[in-house]
Scaffold this active site. Structure first.
Site, PDB file in Angstrom:
ATOM      1  N   GLY A  18       0.765  -1.303  -0.081  1.00 25.46           N
ATOM      2  CA  GLY A  18       0.176   0.080  -0.044  1.00 25.46           C
ATOM      3  C   GLY A  18       0.819   1.158  -0.010  1.00 25.46           C
ATOM      4  N   GLY A  20      -0.383   4.497   0.231  1.00 21.45           N
ATOM      5  CA  GLY A  20      -1.041   5.618   0.736  1.00 21.45           C
ATOM      6  C   GLY A  20      -0.215   6.497   1.578  1.00 21.45           C
ATOM      7  N   PHE A  21      -0.776   7.021   2.393  1.00 22.30           N
ATOM      8  CA  PHE A  21       0.105   8.059   3.536  1.00 22.30           C
ATOM      9  C   PHE A  21       0.644   7.226   4.096  1.00 22.30           C
ATOM     10  CE2 PHE A  21      -3.763  10.863   2.091  1.00 22.30           C
ATOM     11  CZ  PHE A  21      -3.000  12.020   1.956  1.00 22.30           C
ATOM     12  N   VAL A  86      -2.371  -8.093  -4.075  1.00 22.88           N
ATOM     13  CA  VAL A  86      -2.083  -8.963  -2.998  1.00 22.88           C
ATOM     14  C   VAL A  86      -3.241  -9.740  -2.950  1.00 22.88           C
ATOM     15  CG1 VAL A  86      -1.359  -9.423  -0.690  1.00 22.88           C
ATOM     16  CG2 VAL A  86      -0.245  -7.727  -1.817  1.00 22.88           C
ATOM     17  N   GLU A 178     -18.530  17.829   2.448  1.00 25.53           N
ATOM     18  CA  GLU A 178     -17.782  18.521   1.352  1.00 25.53           C
ATOM     19  C   GLU A 178     -18.467  18.481   0.094  1.00 25.53           C
ATOM     20  OE1 GLU A 178     -13.524  18.309   3.824  1.00 25.53           O
ATOM     21  OE2 GLU A 178     -14.095  16.926   2.654  1.00 25.53           O
ATOM     22  N   ASP A 307      -5.683   3.321   7.629  1.00 27.19           N
ATOM     23  CA  ASP A 307      -7.284   2.688   8.000  1.00 27.19           C
ATOM     24  C   ASP A 307      -7.378   1.238   8.089  1.00 27.19           C
ATOM     25  OD1 ASP A 307      -8.037   5.340   7.572  1.00 27.19           O
ATOM     26  OD2 ASP A 307      -8.137   4.997   5.193  1.00 27.19           O
TER      27      ASP A 307
END
Length: 427
Positions: A18, A20-21, A86, A178, A307
């Site tokens: 992953g 991501g952040f 994966v 938003e 997450d």
């Protein structure tokens, strides 16, 4: 084998799943450590998810919030980037299993696999109410939103036209709020001069929330301000009413049927399959329940972050699934791996909450810094500056800043492109 390559292959192998952040932060922070790193992701780009809704609402282009992973790591020869998916983990053999039948050995494994949409047992709703987690989701939603206005321009039946000009967002967390505010501004500020047969001011934006208030993770006063701000933009806020059906014709909530052609899901998420791969304990959203050092119980060589996991912060509440939390966890894991290689140990992970932010519309935002709170124009400027700061690269920061200034000054959104199909396809 060249001596350099042989030395590299002998190094401790860290596999990070992953980009991501959290995964990217761990990769960055392992720079200089005596390790070789393999970074796996099923997409070839790192995505700045907090601004994904702005792509969906035609405010920003995809290239302004995403960057090729290989480009970001081009100066790191010890890092190998693989475009792969994966399918499982062989914990006995210490191998990551890939869906093409291949596998990858690891010494230390870091799972940063993120989340996907959850429809609370109603996966059949997804074709009618897509969520927003990827660039593909954003461009699909952008197309649906813009096509709705285009079809309404040609529609002569008043009832069908009204349904086309009704947009329903399900879930009033930050993403839902938003989206609702931005769609309302798009309809009332940006689009009116462009159409001849419809009045886009008549657009209905309906935000439905099963709970008692919007932005449930914020203090009551900021939540109330957010609701008032949404309503001032013309958003219809429906609280304490759960959705019981989504279809091509609209939505059923609180026993009422609303005809709408564009539904957007922002109500729930489910973690990736990491817990299933490991047979490890998890919560109802399938987030891994990890040890205080972010390792998976029974597997000290496997970390999980972002997450993918649930862990309590110093206040006893779960650490929120936001970018700063994932970055802190990625940094901690990198420090822990370095310490282990030195024969040392670190204390448990401690989350430091830097604040929660949500934009509602132009000059409307809320920020919760814990000790003090901000709302209105000042919060909006801080929100914008914070997001620009965390973008990668000067070009992207300038591009996003110019786009926002143009929207602020002229109410124009330059990314109003309908892609992924012709005018004959509605969905």
């Amino acid at each position: 084998m060249p001596p350099e390559q042989a030395r590299s292959s002998d190094r401790h192998h860290v596999v990070i799943v992953g980009a991501g952040f959290g995964g990217l932060e761990a990769t960055y922070r392992l720079a200089g450590a005596p390790v070789r790193i393999t970074l796996l992701d099923r997409r070839n780009h790192h995505l700045f998810q907090p601004l994904l809704y702005q792509v969906a609402t035609a405010s920003l282009a995809t290239s302004e919030i995403a960057w090729p992973i290989r480009y970001l790591l081009r100066g790191r020869p010890e890092v190998t980037t693989l475009f792969a998916n994966v399918s499982g983990i062989d914990v006995q053999g210490k191998r990551v299993l890939l869906d093409d039948g291949d596998s990858l050995p690891y010494d230390t494994l870091v799972l940063a696999t993120g989340v996907r949409h959850a429809y609370f047992g109603h996966d059949e709703w997804e074709p009618f109410a897509p969520g927003l987690k990827t660039l593909e989701d954003a461009t699909t939603l952008r197309r649906r939103i813009l096509v709705a206005f285009e079809r309404a321009e040609r529609e002569t039946d008043p009832q069908r036209r009204a349904a086309l000009l009704t947009f329903v967002i399900i879930g009033a967390g930050p993403t839902g709020v938003e989206l609702a505010g931005t769609i309302a501004e798009l309809a009332k500020d940006t689009l009116p001069p462009d159409f001849r047969n419809i009045d886009t001011h008549s657009t209905r934006v309906v935000l439905i929330e099963a709970g008692p208030r919007v932005l449930a993770g914020f203090p009551d006063d900021l939540s109330a301000y957010a609701q008032r701000s949404l309503e001032s933009l013309g958003v219809e806020v429906r609280l304490n009413e759960a959705v019981t059906e989504c279809s091509a014709d609209g939505v059923v909530y609180g026993g009422k049927t609303l005809q709408a052609r564009t539904l957007i899901w922002a109500a729930g998420v489910r973690a990736s399959s990491a817990a299933e791969w490991l047979g490890a304990p998890h919560d109802r959203a399938f987030r891994l329940q990890v040890n205080p050092d972010l390792t998976v119980p029974g597997h000290p060589d496997i970390f999980a972050i972002g997450d993918t996991v649930t862990i309590n912060g110093p206040d006893g509440k779960p650490v929120p699934g936001i970018a700063p939390a994932a970055k802190q966890q990625g940094r901690y894991v990198a420090q822990t791996i370095k310490a282990r290689l030195r024969g040392e140990t670190l204390g448990p992970f401690h989350y430091k909450h830097a604040g929660s932010l949500a934009q509602i519309g132009k000059h409307k935002a809320v920020i919760d810094f814990g000790r003090f709170k901000l709302r209105g124009a000042i919060a909006w400027w801080i929100w914008g500056i914070a997001h620009i700061y965390f973008l990668i690269g000067l070009r992207n920061r300038l591009s996003v800043a110019i786009s926002w200034l143009w929207i602020h000054a002229r109410d124009q959104r330059a990314a109003r492109l309908i892609t992924q199909g012709s005018s004959k396809v509605a969905r």
